[in-house]
Write an enzyme that holds these catalytic residues in place. Structure first.
Site, PDB file in Angstrom:
ATOM      1  N   LYS A   1      36.813  26.544  39.811  1.00  0.00           N
ATOM      2  CA  LYS A   1      35.708  27.089  39.020  1.00  0.00           C
ATOM      3  C   LYS A   1      36.001  27.064  37.537  1.00  0.00           C
ATOM      4  O   LYS A   1      35.141  26.727  36.723  1.00  0.00           O
ATOM      5  CB  LYS A   1      35.415  28.514  39.477  1.00  0.00           C
ATOM      6  CG  LYS A   1      34.208  29.140  38.801  1.00  0.00           C
ATOM      7  CD  LYS A   1      33.909  30.506  39.374  1.00  0.00           C
ATOM      8  CE  LYS A   1      32.691  31.135  38.715  1.00  0.00           C
ATOM      9  NZ  LYS A   1      32.388  32.467  39.267  1.00  0.00           N
ATOM     10  N   TYR A  15      38.347  44.706  37.992  1.00  0.00           N
ATOM     11  CA  TYR A  15      39.539  45.371  38.524  1.00  0.00           C
ATOM     12  C   TYR A  15      39.926  46.660  37.796  1.00  0.00           C
ATOM     13  O   TYR A  15      40.998  47.204  38.045  1.00  0.00           O
ATOM     14  CB  TYR A  15      40.723  44.392  38.484  1.00  0.00           C
ATOM     15  CG  TYR A  15      40.468  43.167  39.328  1.00  0.00           C
ATOM     16  CD1 TYR A  15      40.442  43.256  40.712  1.00  0.00           C
ATOM     17  CD2 TYR A  15      40.205  41.939  38.737  1.00  0.00           C
ATOM     18  CE1 TYR A  15      40.182  42.149  41.495  1.00  0.00           C
ATOM     19  CE2 TYR A  15      39.942  40.821  39.511  1.00  0.00           C
ATOM     20  CZ  TYR A  15      39.936  40.934  40.889  1.00  0.00           C
ATOM     21  OH  TYR A  15      39.671  39.834  41.657  1.00  0.00           O
ATOM     22  N   HIS A  45      37.740  35.360  49.878  1.00  0.00           N
ATOM     23  CA  HIS A  45      37.831  35.825  48.492  1.00  0.00           C
ATOM     24  C   HIS A  45      38.552  37.168  48.379  1.00  0.00           C
ATOM     25  O   HIS A  45      38.992  37.542  47.289  1.00  0.00           O
ATOM     26  CB  HIS A  45      36.434  35.932  47.875  1.00  0.00           C
ATOM     27  CG  HIS A  45      36.438  35.820  46.383  1.00  0.00           C
ATOM     28  ND1 HIS A  45      36.742  34.652  45.711  1.00  0.00           N
ATOM     29  CD2 HIS A  45      36.201  36.743  45.405  1.00  0.00           C
ATOM     30  CE1 HIS A  45      36.679  34.853  44.414  1.00  0.00           C
ATOM     31  NE2 HIS A  45      36.350  36.108  44.202  1.00  0.00           N
ATOM     32  N   ARG A  62      41.321  30.686  44.261  1.00  0.00           N
ATOM     33  CA  ARG A  62      40.085  30.684  45.029  1.00  0.00           C
ATOM     34  C   ARG A  62      40.203  29.698  46.183  1.00  0.00           C
ATOM     35  O   ARG A  62      41.019  28.772  46.136  1.00  0.00           O
ATOM     36  CB  ARG A  62      38.899  30.298  44.140  1.00  0.00           C
ATOM     37  CG  ARG A  62      38.693  31.193  42.925  1.00  0.00           C
ATOM     38  CD  ARG A  62      37.560  30.648  42.069  1.00  0.00           C
ATOM     39  NE  ARG A  62      37.304  31.490  40.889  1.00  0.00           N
ATOM     40  CZ  ARG A  62      37.885  31.325  39.712  1.00  0.00           C
ATOM     41  NH1 ARG A  62      38.774  30.351  39.544  1.00  0.00           N
ATOM     42  NH2 ARG A  62      37.596  32.127  38.699  1.00  0.00           N
ATOM     43  N   ARG A  74      42.018  36.990  46.825  1.00  0.00           N
ATOM     44  CA  ARG A  74      42.064  36.978  45.359  1.00  0.00           C
ATOM     45  C   ARG A  74      41.995  38.400  44.814  1.00  0.00           C
ATOM     46  O   ARG A  74      42.751  38.770  43.913  1.00  0.00           O
ATOM     47  CB  ARG A  74      40.905  36.137  44.835  1.00  0.00           C
ATOM     48  CG  ARG A  74      40.855  35.947  43.327  1.00  0.00           C
ATOM     49  CD  ARG A  74      39.812  34.885  43.012  1.00  0.00           C
ATOM     50  NE  ARG A  74      39.507  34.796  41.596  1.00  0.00           N
ATOM     51  CZ  ARG A  74      40.213  34.098  40.708  1.00  0.00           C
ATOM     52  NH1 ARG A  74      41.300  33.466  41.107  1.00  0.00           N
ATOM     53  NH2 ARG A  74      39.850  34.039  39.440  1.00  0.00           N
TER      54      ARG A  74
END
Length: 372
Positions: A242, A347, A311, A209, A314
């Site tokens: 995170k 995903y 983002h 991230r 990622r």
């Protein structure tokens, strides 16, 4: 009423609070947000809760409702209120049925989840509104077409009750936006400094991230082992990892060479533990922050014509891994997801073309013994 950034007394840890029109903290919300900060929830998470609870409080105030005495009808009314444009929420303006909803279903669900978490916290002090938002039902008690069945791995729950939301809107599955190889290369080539190129190359090569990247120290990058370690810690630039645990991510030799070039050609003898620092603006040597990165993103969007967000790197990393045969469990560990269900929900989006390539690689469409 406004959301205000604050620093936790005795430290530089960032948090957020909700101020009323009298500029005093809204007590019930403040105690909940302090609790979130105490259990080390991300400042961005605390900020999001503060904004969602601000909407709830504005809604309650506008209808003269007390936060401890609301019913299910009031919660349903909150949903309808969120659909309205801000200018119409006071009731001064009428909205035609053809006007699009202001909030998406996903945004409404997020706000309901924030309200639910708020009341669950206060339920420990005797506030019973939480029962309106969350109900408990026997584990494994599902019915389809009149038939009862137990879900996969239900035996692990061993009869524990399941939480289910009373009010939840249906949302379509939103596929993550992924960069093409050409787009990723175009953005890298548009970077005018090795530092900038290294940032985007790092996110593409490891899937970290943006907050994890900005919090990296030189000790976190092992050139010989070709590894990047993500360590949750407090950073001077308010960047934050995170996930609550350290993870090690394999990286390419090419990324390690780019890092070495950056150290020798731009970083030089600068005395800092941080990998990404101010080099071309004051104060020099200070760790790079979010605002500077987003300014860079805006400039690169203009130069390349690609409307990307950090983002997306990622999402691109994870999607490329899955398309190349990496298993969900491996991707989950590399991304640092706490649960594999998060990885699957985000995903599990193979397109028809992806499925065709998988079947062809398995020999499904070639060399058949049975002709169709």
């Amino acid at each position: 009423m406004r959301v205000q950034r604050v620093l936790v007394p005795g430290s530089m840890v960032e948090s957020w609070t909700l101020l009323g029109d009298d500029l005093r903290a809204v007590g019930p919300v403040e105690s909940f947000l302090v609790y979130l900060a105490a259990i080390e929830r991300s400042p961005n998470t605390v900020k999001a809760y503060a904004h969602d609870l601000k909407d709830w409080w504005v809604y309650l105030d506008g209808r003269g409702l007390h936060w401890q005495r609301v019913d299910l009808e009031a919660v349903a009314g909150f949903v309808a209120w969120l659909w309205l444009p801000p200018a119409a929420r006071s009731g001064a303006l009428a909205v035609l049925p053809t006007v699009e909803h202001h909030c998406t279903a996903a945004s409404v669900n997020r706000k309901l989840a924030a309200v639910s978490a708020f009341y669950e916290f206060h339920a420990r002090s005797g506030v019973v509104v939480a029962d309106l938002l969350i109900s408990m039902r026997p584990a494994g008690h599902h019915r389809t077409a009149g038939t009862s069945y137990k879900p996969f791995l239900q035996h692990i729950a061993a009869g524990k009750p399941e939480r289910t939301k009373i009010i939840k809107l249906k949302t379509g599955r939103k596929r993550p936006r992924v960069l093409t190889a050409v787009q990723a290369q175009t953005i890298l080539d548009a970077c005018g400094h090795l530092r900038d190129r290294l940032l985007f190359a790092l996110m593409l090569d490891t899937g970290v991230r943006i907050g994890e990247a900005l919090g990296l120290r030189h000790d976190d990058i092992a050139i010989a082992e070709k590894q990047v370690t993500v360590v949750p810690r407090h950073n001077d630039n308010r960047a934050r990892a995170k996930a609550g645990r350290t993870r090690i991510i394999p990286a390419s030799a090419e990324l390690m060479r780019l890092y070495s070039d950056y150290l020798h050609r731009e970083y030089g003898a600068l005395d800092s533990d941080y990998v990404f620092v101010n080099l071309f603006a004051e104060p020099q040597g200070r760790p790079w922050g979010y605002p500077a990165v987003y300014d860079l993103v805006k400039r690169l969007r203009k130069v390349t014509g690609i409307g990307f967000e950090p983002h997306q790197y990622r999402h691109t990393y994870a999607t490329w891994l899955l398309r190349r045969g990496a298993g969900m469990e491996n991707v989950k560990e590399l991304l640092g997801h706490a649960s594999i269900s998060t990885t699957i929900d985000t995903y599990g989006h193979l397109t028809v073309e992806d499925a065709r390539r998988t079947l062809e690689a398995a020999g499904w469409f070639t060399g058949r013994e049975v002709r169709l």
